[in-house]
Scaffold this motif. Structure first.
Motif, short mmCIF file in Angstrom:
data_model
loop_
_atom_site.label_atom_id
_atom_site.label_comp_id
_atom_site.label_asym_id
_atom_site.label_seq_id
_atom_site.Cartn_x
_atom_site.Cartn_y
_atom_site.Cartn_z
N PHE A 68 0.84 -1.20 0.00
CA PHE A 68 0.00 0.00 0.00
C PHE A 68 0.87 1.25 0.00
O PHE A 68 0.65 2.18 -0.79
CB PHE A 68 -0.91 -0.01 1.23
N SER A 69 1.87 1.28 0.85
CA SER A 69 2.75 2.44 0.96
C SER A 69 3.51 2.66 -0.34
O SER A 69 3.68 3.79 -0.79
CB SER A 69 3.74 2.25 2.11
N PHE A 70 3.95 1.57 -0.94
CA PHE A 70 4.77 1.66 -2.15
C PHE A 70 3.95 2.12 -3.35
O PHE A 70 4.31 3.08 -4.05
CB PHE A 70 5.41 0.30 -2.43
N PHE A 71 2.83 1.46 -3.61
CA PHE A 71 2.07 1.74 -4.83
C PHE A 71 1.16 2.96 -4.72
O PHE A 71 0.80 3.54 -5.74
CB PHE A 71 1.27 0.50 -5.24
N MET A 72 0.80 3.35 -3.50
CA MET A 72 0.01 4.56 -3.37
C MET A 72 0.80 5.78 -3.84
O MET A 72 0.22 6.77 -4.31
CB MET A 72 -0.45 4.74 -1.92
N ALA A 123 9.84 4.61 4.35
CA ALA A 123 10.92 4.39 3.39
C ALA A 123 10.38 3.87 2.06
O ALA A 123 10.78 4.32 0.99
CB ALA A 123 11.94 3.41 3.97
N LEU A 124 9.44 2.93 2.14
CA LEU A 124 8.87 2.35 0.93
C LEU A 124 8.04 3.38 0.16
O LEU A 124 8.05 3.40 -1.08
CB LEU A 124 8.00 1.14 1.29
N PHE A 125 7.33 4.24 0.88
CA PHE A 125 6.56 5.30 0.22
C PHE A 125 7.50 6.24 -0.54
O PHE A 125 7.21 6.65 -1.66
CB PHE A 125 5.72 6.08 1.23
N ILE A 126 8.62 6.58 0.07
CA ILE A 126 9.58 7.48 -0.57
C ILE A 126 10.20 6.82 -1.80
O ILE A 126 10.36 7.45 -2.85
CB ILE A 126 10.66 7.91 0.43
N VAL A 127 10.53 5.53 -1.68
CA VAL A 127 11.06 4.81 -2.84
C VAL A 127 10.03 4.78 -3.97
O VAL A 127 10.35 5.04 -5.13
CB VAL A 127 11.46 3.37 -2.45
N GLY A 128 8.78 4.48 -3.62
CA GLY A 128 7.72 4.47 -4.62
C GLY A 128 7.52 5.84 -5.26
O GLY A 128 7.25 5.94 -6.46
N SER A 129 7.67 6.90 -4.47
CA SER A 129 7.54 8.26 -4.99
C SER A 129 8.62 8.53 -6.03
O SER A 129 8.36 9.11 -7.09
CB SER A 129 7.65 9.27 -3.85
N GLY A 130 9.85 8.13 -5.70
CA GLY A 130 10.94 8.30 -6.65
C GLY A 130 10.70 7.53 -7.94
O GLY A 130 10.95 8.04 -9.04
N PHE A 131 10.19 6.31 -7.81
CA PHE A 131 9.92 5.49 -8.99
C PHE A 131 8.80 6.09 -9.84
O PHE A 131 8.81 5.99 -11.07
CB PHE A 131 9.56 4.06 -8.58
#
Length: 457
Positions: A68-72, A123-131
């Motif tokens: 959820f954190s990553f793909f949101m 951390a995962l949300f930030i990585v997903g944001s960068g992606f």
């Protein structure tokens, strides 16, 4: 995964068509591999977080906050990311995106040091944001590094590397993160920390290389926004297509996410996490193989027909995986067994036969049929939109948020009815895609005429 997606990009360029951009193409294609590798590691991270933070079997929704954190981040930042790229340019946009990814990965250090699940999610949300920003930048950049006629081939190269990464990622993750020699939670967190920090340093090195690398400026960076008199929400087939992307990504991500913990459950015969992760590699390898096969098939079969076929098969496989027959009948499957002897520390690599229910094979096979869904849904959803295509593409990419919302919803469902019957949600996802492939893709209104006005199709 959405990497290497065939988004509609104006591919004309001011670049010299006779010049060779081998280094630039290699760099951009490598970034597709990085995106796929880090994204698929989430599937291995899920069982690690479950054991580290002692999540119970009825707390799957907490566990799936990882996805959820990553793909949101994609849902929230794809469109703002596009605006940022237009403002600062593709090279700077790519560099900033990579730095955001590296920062997110470095946050795994304090997250593991203090054993903070919340910090892992941040951390995962930030990585997903960068992606999310990176995807906006590298797709058109890779297309434009050469002649328009070969742009699709370059994008397919990026997509192939992305698919390859999703296939090898679970194998590497099972070897490094699910190593049987790791005995304590402290050791597990330390190993996780070392891997993600190492990847962060690698990305920083790539960023530095890119900073000093002379990359050509694209002519599309000078284009101004088209003045639109209508709205993209007037195109029914686009809205249906956006929904199809939402449900496709949601189903693909949630199956990969739950496979390891589901295979370890009593229903599936308590398959060890290490081997379960290796089985997940088959799921993503199927997507990789299907991508190559699908590019040939869709040249001879209508896109909507091919999409309907694979969606129907995926629906049937999900349904079969829930039946008693498939649960209770088993088959022997060889899986990659890679690691090191805990006593001698000698490396070994072999194939180990394990017994799995046929239901597991059904779920693994879905990866093969998922493979052509993105490159089929996307062009159908943005067909005949003329000057509205760019904004329509932004809406479609935003729907990658399905990987967040569908996943968390199935986690909640699994807490109440168990893993087995929670896959009924995936039936809904594929049923919607079947509807889109049969009826929803047909344009009612279009804007691909000389004036660019919205008219009846």
């Amino acid at each position: 995964m959405a990497g290497g997606s065939s988004t509609h990009i104006s591919s004309h360029s001011s670049l010299d068509p006779n010049a060779k951009y081998t280094a630039a193409i290699a760099l951009m294609a490598t970034l597709f591999f990085v995106i796929g590798f880090i994204t698929v590691l989430n599937d291995v991270l899920i069982p690690i977080m479950k054991s580290t933070f002692d999540f119970k079997d009825n707390e799957n929704w907490k566990l799936l906050l990882i996805q959820f954190s990553f793909f949101m981040a994609y849902g929230l930042l794809s469109i703002p990311g596009g605006n940022l790229i237009k403002k600062i340019g593709y090279k700077k946009g790519t560099i900033y995106a990579l730095l955001i990814v590296a920062f997110g990965l470095l946050l795994f250090y304090p997250a593991s040091e203090y054993a903070s699940y919340g910090l892992f999610l941040l951390a995962l949300f930030i990585v997903g944001s960068g992606f999310a920003i990176l995807q906006v930048a590298i797709n058109p950049y890779l297309i434009s590094l050469g002649t328009p006629e070969t742009g699709a081939a370059r994008l397919n190269l990026g997509g192939a590397l992305n698919s390859t990464a999703t296939a090898v990622g679970p194998i590497f993750g099972s070897f490094y993160l699910l190593n049987e020699c790791i005995m304590t939670k402290t050791e597990t967190l330390a190993t996780t920390r070392s891997l993600y920090v190492a990847i962060a340093l690698l990305i920083i090195a790539i960023t530095a290389f890119m900073w000093f690398m002379k990359l050509p400026k694209l002519s599309i960076e000078n284009e101004k926004d088209e003045v639109l008199t209508g709205s993209i929400f007037e195109f029914r087939h686009l809205l249906f297509g956006a929904g199809a992307i939402f449900f496709y990504v949601g189903a693909e991500v949630v199956i990969g996410s739950l496979l390891v913990v589901y295979l370890k459950s009593d229903t599936m015969g308590n398959i060890p996490e290490k081997f379960a992760a290796s089985l997940v590699a088959y799921y993503w390898a199927g997507a990789m193989i299907g991508r190559f096969m699908g590019s040939k098939v869709t040249q001879k079969v209508a896109t909507h027909t091919a999409l309907a076929f694979v969606a129907i098969v995926a629906f049937a496989l999900i349904f079969l995986s829930m039946t008693d027959f498939m649960i209770h009948n088993k088959i022997t499957v060889p899986v990659i067994n890679m690691g090191e002897d805990c006593t001698t520390m000698e490396f070994y690599f072999n194939f180990k036969p394990i017994i799995v229910p046929l239901a597991a094979v059904c779920l693994l096979l879905i990866g093969l049929f998922n493979s052509i869904m993105w490159p089929s849904i996307f062009p159908l959803g943005i067909a005949r939109l003329g000057k509205y295509t760019s904004r329509a593409s932004g809406l479609m990419v935003t729907m990658v948020a399905g990987g967040a919302l569908v996943t968390i919803l199935q986690g909640i469902l699994a807490d109440h009815v168990g893993y087995r019957y929670s896959f009924a949600l995936c039936l809904v996802c594929y049923a919607y895609i079947i509807f889109f492939a049969i009826k929803g893709y047909k344009p009612v209104k279009a804007a691909d005429n000389e004036t660019g006005e919205i008219v009846e199709a």
